[in-house]
Enzyme design. Structure first.
Site, PDB file in Angstrom:
ATOM      1  N   ASP A  90     -53.838  49.429 -13.024  1.00 37.07           N
ATOM      2  CA  ASP A  90     -53.753  47.965 -12.967  1.00 37.07           C
ATOM      3  C   ASP A  90     -52.416  47.456 -12.454  1.00 37.07           C
ATOM      4  O   ASP A  90     -51.958  46.374 -12.830  1.00 37.07           O
ATOM      5  CB  ASP A  90     -54.045  47.340 -14.352  1.00 37.07           C
ATOM      6  CG  ASP A  90     -55.391  47.773 -14.885  1.00 37.07           C
ATOM      7  OD1 ASP A  90     -56.302  48.015 -14.070  1.00 37.07           O
ATOM      8  OD2 ASP A  90     -55.530  47.878 -16.118  1.00 37.07           O
ATOM      9  N   LYS A 102     -52.995  47.400  -7.193  1.00 40.64           N
ATOM     10  CA  LYS A 102     -53.348  48.172  -5.998  1.00 40.64           C
ATOM     11  C   LYS A 102     -54.272  47.378  -5.071  1.00 40.64           C
ATOM     12  O   LYS A 102     -54.079  47.336  -3.858  1.00 40.64           O
ATOM     13  CB  LYS A 102     -54.031  49.496  -6.404  1.00 40.64           C
ATOM     14  CG  LYS A 102     -53.137  50.397  -7.248  1.00 40.64           C
ATOM     15  CD  LYS A 102     -53.877  51.615  -7.760  1.00 40.64           C
ATOM     16  CE  LYS A 102     -54.911  51.336  -8.819  1.00 40.64           C
ATOM     17  NZ  LYS A 102     -54.390  50.840 -10.110  1.00 40.64           N
ATOM     18  N   HIS A 110     -60.249  46.440  -9.258  1.00 37.81           N
ATOM     19  CA  HIS A 110     -59.188  46.044  -8.332  1.00 37.81           C
ATOM     20  C   HIS A 110     -59.373  44.579  -7.950  1.00 37.81           C
ATOM     21  O   HIS A 110     -60.401  44.206  -7.388  1.00 37.81           O
ATOM     22  CB  HIS A 110     -59.192  46.950  -7.091  1.00 37.81           C
ATOM     23  CG  HIS A 110     -58.835  48.378  -7.413  1.00 37.81           C
ATOM     24  ND1 HIS A 110     -58.763  49.370  -6.476  1.00 37.81           N
ATOM     25  CD2 HIS A 110     -58.507  48.960  -8.593  1.00 37.81           C
ATOM     26  CE1 HIS A 110     -58.408  50.505  -7.065  1.00 37.81           C
ATOM     27  NE2 HIS A 110     -58.260  50.279  -8.351  1.00 37.81           N
ATOM     28  N   GLN A 123     -56.812  53.984 -10.769  1.00 37.57           N
ATOM     29  CA  GLN A 123     -56.063  54.337 -11.982  1.00 37.57           C
ATOM     30  C   GLN A 123     -54.562  54.462 -11.633  1.00 37.57           C
ATOM     31  O   GLN A 123     -54.118  53.858 -10.669  1.00 37.57           O
ATOM     32  CB  GLN A 123     -56.598  55.629 -12.629  1.00 37.57           C
ATOM     33  CG  GLN A 123     -57.967  55.473 -13.271  1.00 37.57           C
ATOM     34  CD  GLN A 123     -59.129  55.503 -12.285  1.00 37.57           C
ATOM     35  OE1 GLN A 123     -59.269  56.440 -11.522  1.00 37.57           O
ATOM     36  NE2 GLN A 123     -59.972  54.491 -12.306  1.00 37.57           N
TER      37      GLN A 123
END
Ligand code: GDP
Ligand code: IMO
Ligand code: MG
Length: 426
Positions: A13, A16, A41, A224
């Site tokens: 988080d 990205k 995302h 991740q």
């Protein structure tokens, strides 16, 4: 051309999705290489928020190919929902979205197994997103999995049935109270499979190879974060894939010597969702403020994210494992108004001061040693140029650059595409 990577350096988080979207205009291909719908995302542009789970974050740009690589695990039900959302917004993905035949499929029973496994662990649970990620990767490494290429064959349903039956026996074995109606779940699953079949399935390692040799640019989008990596993360409180740079090689079929820039992305503080050690976690007003101002709720599960100060010991480790060449710092705007900021520069590890990430980082072994830095009060969210950034903010960034020995080339000051400031060229 080399393949560039964009990877999260913390517990996920980091932002990205936002930065991949910002970078997409510079690349011909955006490729996801690991993880699955455990990812969430977020992209914000034109006043609208979009959350992607399996589909790469380049999908809103015309003329960009978006590839779901062999290292990804796909839930056809969630994938269909993502496509439905794209349809609502008239995004044309039919020609631009490709899926590797070697990507594995998440079955409804994988999700049930995830739930059964977590329920059986009680307090020791991982805090999984319960998307079936662990059980699907277990079947992959156990050589039992069903791959996207299989669903092109007429015999696959037999294989499906045998695997689902085995899973049901395993669910019974856990002896926990999991209620489900497999017929219902299967109806959605097979509908999702039919939708999946309308997309382009490819031999993606060959596709990437051809793209590279013909001069096309590729950005691999991590999911991740490095501290959730199956090998290098805070095991067992991790996900089930290699989230670090090496995962891009195996998850796309890119040779290590064909990797170019490695963009490492981190928040100006730290968050974690789910269980597991977190040395700089805050349980006070400062942590609450970060959570509130930063809207720290999981994009996939809606769970509140745990918040804490930036941990340079862990960040340095992540830079090392990934070979980061450029850093991107997100959410600096969230720290506006703190008189003093703390950065963890070392750990007290069983009475000794250390600056590397040890095997055990649980609270009983590790306590953070902080350096204090003066904060800034200015609201950064309206700033668009590096020259507008306050002195104290620049001091914070330069302190991190010096500690890490890697340039912070971009800072993000809000969720929108436009709230992105290039500080320096590499
Ligand atoms: P990802 O999983 O790494 O793509 O990150 P997520 O989307 O799960 O979480 C990042 C959250 O922070 C999202 O809600 C973004 O819209 C938001 N965000 C991204 N960059 C910034 C930023 O610079 N400032 C603020 N305030 N929010 C940001
Ligand atoms: P993105 O890509 C944050 C966490 C879960 C749990 C652990 C294992 O949005 O950064 P899993 O579902 O993989 O079995 O969960 O990993 N986790 C994430 N945390 N961001 C993510 O993805 C995550 N994907 C998994 O909360 O602690
Ligand atoms: Mg996320």
């Amino acid at each position: 051309m080399a393949v560039d990577l964009l990877l999260g350096l913390q517990w996920g988080d980091e932002g990205k999705g936002k930065i991949v979207d910002v970078f997409t205009s510079k690349y011909d291909i955006i490729a996801r290489f690991q993880g699955g719908p455990n990812a969430g995302h977020t992209l914000v542009f034109n006043g609208r928020k979009h959350v992607l789970h399996t589909i790469p974050s380049g999908i809103f740009h015309d003329n960009t190919i978006n590839l779901v690589g062999n290292g990804v695990v796909i839930d056809p039900v969630i994938f269909k929902k993502e496509l439905d959302k794209l349809d609502e917004q008239n995004v044309d993905y039919k020609t631009s979205l490709c899926i590797s035949r070697k990507a594995h499929i998440i079955l409804p029973t994988h999700r049930l197994l995830d739930a059964a496994s977590e329920a059986s662990k009680g307090k020791a649970k991982i805090g999984s997103t319960l998307k079936g990620i662990g059980p699907t990767y277990m079947d992959k490494t156990g050589r039992n999995g069903i791959r996207v290429g299989d669903i092109e064959l007429s015999s696959w349903k037999k294989k499906y049935r045998a695997l689902a039956d085995k899973h049901e026996a395993m669910i019974d074995f856990y002896n926990v109270d999991i209620q489900y109606d497999l017929k219902d779940l299967e109806a959605d699953f097979f509908e999702g499979i039919e939708t999946l079949k309308t997309l382009k399935f490819i031999d993606s390692e060959e596709f990437i190879h051809q793209a590279q040799t013909s001069g096309k640019s590729v950005l691999a989008e991590g999911a991740q974060g490095s501290l959730l990596d199956i090998d290098f993360g805070t095991y067992p409180f991790v996900t089930s894939s290699n989230t670090t740079a090496a995962g891009a090689c195996t998850g796309l079929g890119v040779a290590p010597n064909k990797i170019g820039d490695v963009f490492g992305i981190f928040k100006a503080y730290t968050t974690r969702v789910g269980s597991g050690p977190f040395p700089t976690e805050l349980f006070d007003e400062a942590g609450e403020t970060m959570g509130l101002v930063g809207h720290e709720f999981g994009a996939t599960t809606g769970r509140p994210r745990r918040c804490g100060w930036l941990d340079l010991v862990a960040l340095k480790y992540a830079c090392q494992v990934n070979g980061v060449t450029q850093l991107i710092m997100m959410k600096g705007d969230v720290l506006s108004g703190f008189d003093t900021l703390k950065v963890c520069t070392a750990y007290n590890y069983k009475g000794e001061t250390i600056t590397h990430l040890p095997y055990n980082i649980e609270a009983e072994n590790v306590s953070p040693i902080y350096t204090e830095i003066k904060g800034w009060s200015e609201d950064l969210t309206g700033m668009t140029e590096a020259s507008q950034l306050p002195k104290e903010f620049n001091d914070y960034v330069e302190f991190l650059e010096n500690e890490l020995g890697i340039p912070i080339t971009i800072v993000s000051v809000g969720p929108d595409r436009k709230q992105t400031i290039v500080r320096k060229e590499k």
